[in-house]
Design a protein around this motif. Structure first.
Motif, PDB file in Angstrom:
ATOM      1  N   ASN A  24     110.538  62.348 -26.860  1.00  0.00           N
ATOM      2  CA  ASN A  24     109.562  62.446 -27.949  1.00  0.00           C
ATOM      3  C   ASN A  24     109.882  63.607 -28.870  1.00  0.00           C
ATOM      4  O   ASN A  24     109.790  63.484 -30.098  1.00  0.00           O
ATOM      5  CB  ASN A  24     108.146  62.587 -27.381  1.00  0.00           C
ATOM      6  CG  ASN A  24     107.624  61.300 -26.779  1.00  0.00           C
ATOM      7  OD1 ASN A  24     108.056  60.209 -27.142  1.00  0.00           O
ATOM      8  ND2 ASN A  24     106.693  61.410 -25.850  1.00  0.00           N
ATOM      9  N   LEU A  25     110.270  64.737 -28.295  1.00  0.00           N
ATOM     10  CA  LEU A  25     110.595  65.916 -29.096  1.00  0.00           C
ATOM     11  C   LEU A  25     111.793  65.643 -30.004  1.00  0.00           C
ATOM     12  O   LEU A  25     111.762  65.962 -31.192  1.00  0.00           O
ATOM     13  CB  LEU A  25     110.878  67.111 -28.188  1.00  0.00           C
ATOM     14  CG  LEU A  25     111.281  68.404 -28.895  1.00  0.00           C
ATOM     15  CD1 LEU A  25     110.204  68.850 -29.880  1.00  0.00           C
ATOM     16  CD2 LEU A  25     111.572  69.494 -27.885  1.00  0.00           C
ATOM     17  N   LYS A  26     112.835  65.039 -29.458  1.00  0.00           N
ATOM     18  CA  LYS A  26     114.021  64.729 -30.269  1.00  0.00           C
ATOM     19  C   LYS A  26     113.678  63.785 -31.415  1.00  0.00           C
ATOM     20  O   LYS A  26     114.147  63.968 -32.540  1.00  0.00           O
ATOM     21  CB  LYS A  26     115.114  64.119 -29.394  1.00  0.00           C
ATOM     22  CG  LYS A  26     115.813  65.137 -28.517  1.00  0.00           C
ATOM     23  CD  LYS A  26     116.878  64.472 -27.672  1.00  0.00           C
ATOM     24  CE  LYS A  26     117.626  65.480 -26.816  1.00  0.00           C
ATOM     25  NZ  LYS A  26     118.551  64.828 -25.884  1.00  0.00           N
ATOM     26  N   LYS A  27     112.846  62.795 -31.122  1.00  0.00           N
ATOM     27  CA  LYS A  27     112.456  61.824 -32.147  1.00  0.00           C
ATOM     28  C   LYS A  27     111.685  62.511 -33.272  1.00  0.00           C
ATOM     29  O   LYS A  27     111.956  62.302 -34.456  1.00  0.00           O
ATOM     30  CB  LYS A  27     111.595  60.728 -31.499  1.00  0.00           C
ATOM     31  CG  LYS A  27     111.550  59.451 -32.295  1.00  0.00           C
ATOM     32  CD  LYS A  27     110.681  58.356 -31.676  1.00  0.00           C
ATOM     33  CE  LYS A  27     110.716  58.310 -30.157  1.00  0.00           C
ATOM     34  NZ  LYS A  27     109.745  57.353 -29.589  1.00  0.00           N
ATOM     35  N   ILE A  28     110.729  63.355 -32.911  1.00  0.00           N
ATOM     36  CA  ILE A  28     109.922  64.077 -33.903  1.00  0.00           C
ATOM     37  C   ILE A  28     110.804  65.007 -34.734  1.00  0.00           C
ATOM     38  O   ILE A  28     110.693  65.063 -35.960  1.00  0.00           O
ATOM     39  CB  ILE A  28     108.789  64.865 -33.209  1.00  0.00           C
ATOM     40  CG1 ILE A  28     107.767  63.890 -32.627  1.00  0.00           C
ATOM     41  CG2 ILE A  28     108.128  65.852 -34.168  1.00  0.00           C
ATOM     42  CD1 ILE A  28     106.795  64.518 -31.650  1.00  0.00           C
ATOM     43  N   LEU A  77     104.233  65.241 -25.229  1.00  0.00           N
ATOM     44  CA  LEU A  77     104.481  65.233 -26.685  1.00  0.00           C
ATOM     45  C   LEU A  77     104.377  63.836 -27.283  1.00  0.00           C
ATOM     46  O   LEU A  77     104.984  63.555 -28.307  1.00  0.00           O
ATOM     47  CB  LEU A  77     105.856  65.851 -27.004  1.00  0.00           C
ATOM     48  CG  LEU A  77     106.131  67.211 -26.348  1.00  0.00           C
ATOM     49  CD1 LEU A  77     107.530  67.694 -26.690  1.00  0.00           C
ATOM     50  CD2 LEU A  77     105.094  68.236 -26.751  1.00  0.00           C
ATOM     51  N   SER A  78     103.596  62.963 -26.652  1.00  0.00           N
ATOM     52  CA  SER A  78     103.463  61.594 -27.164  1.00  0.00           C
ATOM     53  C   SER A  78     102.506  61.515 -28.342  1.00  0.00           C
ATOM     54  O   SER A  78     102.562  60.584 -29.132  1.00  0.00           O
ATOM     55  CB  SER A  78     103.006  60.648 -26.042  1.00  0.00           C
ATOM     56  OG  SER A  78     101.786  61.107 -25.495  1.00  0.00           O
ATOM     57  N   ASN A  79     101.623  62.507 -28.500  1.00  0.00           N
ATOM     58  CA  ASN A  79     100.706  62.532 -29.630  1.00  0.00           C
ATOM     59  C   ASN A  79     101.412  63.255 -30.792  1.00  0.00           C
ATOM     60  O   ASN A  79     101.365  64.471 -30.908  1.00  0.00           O
ATOM     61  CB  ASN A  79      99.412  63.245 -29.242  1.00  0.00           C
ATOM     62  CG  ASN A  79      98.390  63.257 -30.364  1.00  0.00           C
ATOM     63  OD1 ASN A  79      98.728  63.159 -31.540  1.00  0.00           O
ATOM     64  ND2 ASN A  79      97.133  63.389 -30.001  1.00  0.00           N
ATOM     65  N   VAL A  80     102.064  62.464 -31.638  1.00  0.00           N
ATOM     66  CA  VAL A  80     102.902  63.022 -32.709  1.00  0.00           C
ATOM     67  C   VAL A  80     102.094  63.922 -33.635  1.00  0.00           C
ATOM     68  O   VAL A  80     102.541  65.004 -34.005  1.00  0.00           O
ATOM     69  CB  VAL A  80     103.594  61.886 -33.506  1.00  0.00           C
ATOM     70  CG1 VAL A  80     104.346  62.441 -34.708  1.00  0.00           C
ATOM     71  CG2 VAL A  80     104.525  61.106 -32.595  1.00  0.00           C
ATOM     72  N   GLU A  81     100.907  63.484 -33.997  1.00  0.00           N
ATOM     73  CA  GLU A  81     100.067  64.269 -34.911  1.00  0.00           C
ATOM     74  C   GLU A  81      99.780  65.654 -34.329  1.00  0.00           C
ATOM     75  O   GLU A  81      99.883  66.668 -35.016  1.00  0.00           O
ATOM     76  CB  GLU A  81      98.754  63.511 -35.154  1.00  0.00           C
ATOM     77  CG  GLU A  81      97.984  64.021 -36.350  1.00  0.00           C
ATOM     78  CD  GLU A  81      98.734  63.849 -37.660  1.00  0.00           C
ATOM     79  OE1 GLU A  81      98.620  64.746 -38.499  1.00  0.00           O
ATOM     80  OE2 GLU A  81      99.445  62.847 -37.840  1.00  0.00           O
ATOM     81  N   LYS A  82      99.457  65.699 -33.039  1.00  0.00           N
ATOM     82  CA  LYS A  82      99.167  66.969 -32.363  1.00  0.00           C
ATOM     83  C   LYS A  82     100.405  67.866 -32.348  1.00  0.00           C
ATOM     84  O   LYS A  82     100.307  69.073 -32.557  1.00  0.00           O
ATOM     85  CB  LYS A  82      98.696  66.676 -30.937  1.00  0.00           C
ATOM     86  CG  LYS A  82      98.350  67.900 -30.136  1.00  0.00           C
ATOM     87  CD  LYS A  82      97.880  67.495 -28.748  1.00  0.00           C
ATOM     88  CE  LYS A  82      97.960  68.665 -27.799  1.00  0.00           C
ATOM     89  NZ  LYS A  82      97.808  68.285 -26.416  1.00  0.00           N
ATOM     90  N   VAL A  83     101.572  67.277 -32.137  1.00  0.00           N
ATOM     91  CA  VAL A  83     102.814  68.050 -32.113  1.00  0.00           C
ATOM     92  C   VAL A  83     103.115  68.613 -33.501  1.00  0.00           C
ATOM     93  O   VAL A  83     103.456  69.783 -33.645  1.00  0.00           O
ATOM     94  CB  VAL A  83     103.995  67.198 -31.592  1.00  0.00           C
ATOM     95  CG1 VAL A  83     105.304  67.977 -31.694  1.00  0.00           C
ATOM     96  CG2 VAL A  83     103.742  66.767 -30.150  1.00  0.00           C
ATOM     97  N   LEU A  84     102.959  67.792 -34.535  1.00  0.00           N
ATOM     98  CA  LEU A  84     103.225  68.251 -35.906  1.00  0.00           C
ATOM     99  C   LEU A  84     102.294  69.392 -36.297  1.00  0.00           C
ATOM    100  O   LEU A  84     102.725  70.380 -36.893  1.00  0.00           O
ATOM    101  CB  LEU A  84     103.091  67.089 -36.891  1.00  0.00           C
ATOM    102  CG  LEU A  84     104.158  66.003 -36.784  1.00  0.00           C
ATOM    103  CD1 LEU A  84     103.852  64.862 -37.735  1.00  0.00           C
ATOM    104  CD2 LEU A  84     105.549  66.544 -37.017  1.00  0.00           C
ATOM    105  N   VAL A  85     101.030  69.266 -35.952  1.00  0.00           N
ATOM    106  CA  VAL A  85     100.076  70.331 -36.248  1.00  0.00           C
ATOM    107  C   VAL A  85     100.419  71.570 -35.425  1.00  0.00           C
ATOM    108  O   VAL A  85     100.430  72.687 -35.925  1.00  0.00           O
ATOM    109  CB  VAL A  85      98.627  69.854 -35.981  1.00  0.00           C
ATOM    110  CG1 VAL A  85      97.654  71.019 -36.017  1.00  0.00           C
ATOM    111  CG2 VAL A  85      98.234  68.795 -37.000  1.00  0.00           C
ATOM    112  N   GLY A  86     100.740  71.367 -34.142  1.00  0.00           N
ATOM    113  CA  GLY A  86     101.065  72.479 -33.257  1.00  0.00           C
ATOM    114  C   GLY A  86     102.303  73.242 -33.698  1.00  0.00           C
ATOM    115  O   GLY A  86     102.373  74.454 -33.563  1.00  0.00           O
TER     116      GLY A  86
END
Length: 95
Positions: A24-28, A77-86
C-alpha cells in the motif's frame, strides 16, 4: 524544488499485514510522490533496538522523518485518505 519524503516502515517479520502495508505504501508513493521519496523497511525481529528511537508501540507503523513534522501512521495503510493526510500530502485534484 520538490520535497523529498524520508519514510520508515516498521514491521515484525513478513506477516501478511506487514506485506500489505508495504504494498500500500509503495502504491501511494508512486501515485502521489513519484521520484520524491525513499522507503526504509525496518524489521524489528532483526533490529528490535530501533523501535525505541522512534517510539514504536504497534506494528506495522509508518514514520515520516522528513519533511518535518515527524508523523506516525499505524496499520496496514489501506485507508489512502488517512495516509495522505497523515503524511501531509494533498490528494491530487482531478480536472
Amino acid at each position: 524544488m520538490a520535497k523529498l519524503y524520508e519514510l520508515r516502515l516498521y514491521v515484525a517479520g513478513k506477516t501478511s499485514k506487514s506485506v500489505v502495508a508495504l504494498e500500500n505504501l509503495k502504491k501511494i508513493c508512486e501515485e502521489h510522490l513519484k521520484g520524491q521519496y525513499s522507503i526504509e523497511v525496518i524489521d524489528l525481529l532483526e533490529r528490535p533496538q530501533l523501535a525505541e528511537g522512534d517510539q514504536i508501540l504497534a506494528i506495522p507503523t509508518l514514520v515520516k522523518k522528513v519533511p518535518e513534522p515527524v508523523r506516525k501512521i499505524i496499520g496496514d495503510l489501506s485507508n489512502v485518505e488517512k495516509v495522505l493526510v497523515g503524511l501531509d500530502i494533498r490528494p491530487r485534484t482531478t480536472s
